[in-house]
Scaffold this motif. Structure first.
Motif, mmCIF file in Angstrom:
data_model
loop_
_atom_site.group_PDB
_atom_site.id
_atom_site.type_symbol
_atom_site.label_atom_id
_atom_site.label_comp_id
_atom_site.label_asym_id
_atom_site.label_seq_id
_atom_site.Cartn_x
_atom_site.Cartn_y
_atom_site.Cartn_z
ATOM 1 N N VAL A 1 0.809 -1.135 0.288
ATOM 2 C CA VAL A 1 0.589 0.167 -0.127
ATOM 3 C C VAL A 1 1.159 1.382 0.222
ATOM 4 O O VAL A 1 1.523 1.293 1.196
ATOM 5 N N SER A 2 0.624 1.801 -1.399
ATOM 6 C CA SER A 2 1.548 3.337 -1.095
ATOM 7 C C SER A 2 0.872 5.262 -1.054
ATOM 8 O O SER A 2 -0.418 4.813 -1.007
ATOM 9 N N VAL A 3 1.966 5.722 0.064
ATOM 10 C CA VAL A 3 1.266 6.642 0.190
ATOM 11 C C VAL A 3 2.147 7.897 -0.493
ATOM 12 O O VAL A 3 3.386 7.909 0.192
ATOM 13 N N ALA B 1 5.892 4.319 1.698
ATOM 14 C CA ALA B 1 6.613 6.015 1.622
ATOM 15 C C ALA B 1 7.162 6.516 0.380
ATOM 16 O O ALA B 1 8.565 6.360 -0.038
ATOM 17 N N GLU B 2 5.752 6.871 -0.731
ATOM 18 C CA GLU B 2 6.252 7.347 -2.192
ATOM 19 C C GLU B 2 7.180 9.096 -1.675
ATOM 20 O O GLU B 2 7.219 9.699 -0.610
ATOM 21 N N ASP B 3 8.189 8.663 -2.511
ATOM 22 C CA ASP B 3 9.470 10.266 -1.850
ATOM 23 C C ASP B 3 9.578 10.449 -0.688
ATOM 24 O O ASP B 3 10.097 11.151 -0.674
ATOM 25 N N PHE C 1 11.636 2.051 2.081
ATOM 26 C CA PHE C 1 12.143 3.846 2.252
ATOM 27 C C PHE C 1 12.033 3.739 0.339
ATOM 28 O O PHE C 1 12.804 2.814 -0.383
ATOM 29 N N CYS C 2 11.307 4.809 -0.529
ATOM 30 C CA CYS C 2 12.031 5.295 -1.613
ATOM 31 C C CYS C 2 11.938 5.624 -1.765
ATOM 32 O O CYS C 2 12.234 7.289 -1.994
ATOM 33 N N ASP C 3 13.503 6.448 -2.823
ATOM 34 C CA ASP C 3 14.165 7.135 -3.340
ATOM 35 C C ASP C 3 13.370 7.434 -4.984
ATOM 36 O O ASP C 3 14.194 7.053 -5.643
HETATM 37 O O1 LIG Z 1 6.196 1.710 -3.265
HETATM 38 C C1 LIG Z 1 5.817 3.020 -3.203
HETATM 39 O O2 LIG Z 1 4.875 3.191 -2.405
HETATM 40 C C2 LIG Z 1 6.112 3.506 -4.880
HETATM 41 C C3 LIG Z 1 7.306 2.651 -5.170
HETATM 42 C C4 LIG Z 1 8.094 3.605 -6.690
HETATM 43 O O3 LIG Z 1 8.040 3.175 -7.272
HETATM 44 C C5 LIG Z 1 8.904 4.268 -6.551
HETATM 45 O O4 LIG Z 1 8.633 5.529 -5.533
HETATM 46 O O5 LIG Z 1 9.808 4.893 -6.995
#
Ligand SMILES: O=C(O)CCC(=O)C(=O)O
Ligand SMILES: CC(=O)SCCNC(=O)CCNC(=O)[C@H](O)C(C)(C)COP(=O)(O)OP(=O)(O)OC[C@H]1O[C@@H](n2cnc3c(N)ncnc32)[C@H](O)[C@@H]1OP(=O)(O)O
Length: 377
Positions: A93-95, A135-137, A163-165
């Motif tokens: 689940v991404s936010v 955690a997107e971004d 942890f998303c870069d």
């Molecule tokens: O899984 C996520 O929350 C986002 C993943 C993604 O593809 C990204 O942040 O580039």
């Protein structure tokens, strides 16, 4: 670093690369091969897309693979319902967590981060699903806010935090600092998701692992959004060879997997692509070939068969006599010092004219022509 969990996302972020479409058959074949290699988890796609995407995910679920299968979802209940409909028992689940993303996606309403997360995690847990939170971004988020989101996800019952870069703006030191802080603030495992916008995706993912993350997203050939993701083959071999973390995978099938994804994506690899590129065990330069002929370790970090590839000796502009005489001796031709220099001069001349190396046939032609005009045997 003792053990690392790989959660490969070739079938999700890899396929998000602009212009790429995998057929269901291709998706299944890639999943089956990754399972055979021993990849423990695959992010198989986005069920909320419905249609052929949902059908392909369902078909992979029905394959009965050993690897765990995860579906990617927004923090939206209907996305999770779509994952359940595909038969998945694990959801991601991404936010969005940076100001810039919260503004664009939630109209700047930070309360939606908490509300959507609470609602979707509770819904997933009520349906007995494994829940990973992304955690997107994260790399551009306020660090205290990121910690609050991670602790909130943990308190609700999430089992892993990603942890998303997202736009690949970290370097190994900043990655280690940010991930290190996060590791201290939650108990659930942290997963790295890095992008290659500055060519640092694999290095940053490794830095995150060194800082205490235990899971990592990869894609075959580094395929993915924009400049791509951390490459699976680089991660496995760097862990094995540079960090002495052998994940027990069948690395001898990495080149085969890479070629399968080249074919399915329609995107050729640059010959210098680390670990699996055509040229990574090819030697043309005289000094290198001379060394390799005596001991391949002089110019190879590991043996090509370890990744299912082979060594090639190529004759061209930069070649020297040792390589030349070695190749010719395999065809029953032996040259003295003078003769080999004459042939080498011709090889250089031809190579410069053609702007490429020579095939073995072309090399043999050079010798034949030279032998007629100079009496070489
Ligand atoms: O899984 C996520 O929350 C986002 C993943 C993604 O593809 C990204 O942040 O580039
Ligand atoms: C960083 C990443 O890689 S994230 C993953 C990106 N992958 C993809 O987008 C590929 C698959 N996506 C799709 O097929 C479509 O975008 C769908 C099915 C998910 C949604 O399609 P649509 O309903 O047409 O919406 P669209 O894509 O135009 O816009 C995205 C919507 O999701 C919302 N959204 C984006 N991220 C999130 C999130 N993490 N949680 C909740 N909502 C989100 C946006 O605010 C927007 O909402 P709105 O329609 O209410 O304005």
């Amino acid at each position: 670093m003792n053990h690392v969990h790989i959660n490969d996302t070739t079938l999700r972020d890899g396929e998000q690369a602009a212009g790429i479409v995998f057929t269901a058959i291709e998706k299944i074949a890639i999943a089956v091969l990754m399972d055979a290699i021993g990849i423990p988890e695959l992010e198989v796609g986005i069920p909320a897309m419905g249609g052929s995407e949902a059908e392909a995910i369902t078909a992979i679920v029905h394959k009965g693979l050993k690897t765990a299968l995860l579906g990617w979802n927004r923090a939206v209940r209907s996305d999770i319902e779509a994952s359940i409909a595909c038969g998945l028992t694990r959801v991601h689940v991404s936010v969005p967590v940076s100001d810039i993303q919260i503004k664009a996606k939630f109209k700047g309403k930070t309360n939606l981060v908490w509300d959507r997360l609470r609602d979707s995690i509770n819904f997933a847990l009520d349906n007995d699903l494994f829940v990973s939170v992304g955690a997107e971004d994260a790399s551009r988020a306020d660090e205290s806010f990121l910690v609050e989101v991670a602790q909130f996800a943990e308190s609700l019952g999430a089992s892993r935090f990603r942890f998303c870069d997202t736009v690949g703006i970290l370097h190994p030191l900043t990655t280690a600092q940010k991930v290190g802080k996060l590791v201290k603030s939650i108990k659930i495992p942290i997963e790295m998701h890095t992008h290659n916008d500055f060519g640092l995706a694999t290095a940053n993912a490794l830095a995150g692992l060194q800082a205490g993350a235990v899971s990592v997203n990869t894609t075959v050939n580094g395929l993915g959004e924009r400049a791509g993701n951390a490459a699976l083959e680089e991660m496995i071999m760097a862990l094995k060879r540079l960090y002495q973390v052998d994940l027990g995978m069948d690395t001898s099938r990495l080149r085969e997997l890479s070629q399968m994804v080249v074919k399915a994506s329609g995107i050729p690899l640059p010959p210098w692509k680390a670990i699996v590129g055509d040229n990574v065990f090819a030697h043309e330069s005289g000094i290198h070939a001379h060394g390799v002929l005596q001991n391949p370790q002089t110019y190879e970090p590991f043996s090509p068969d370890e990744v299912g590839w082979k060594r090639r000796l190529v004759v061209g502009k930069h070649s020297g006599r040792h390589l030349l005489t070695n190749l010719l001796s395999q065809h029953g031709i032996s040259l003295n010092h003078e003769e080999s220099q004459v042939v080498l001069d011709s090889v250089r001349h031809l190579s410069v004219q053609m702007k490429r190396s020579l095939t073995v046939e072309e090399l043999l032609d050079v010798v034949t022509n030279r032998s007629m005009s100079h009496g070489i045997v």
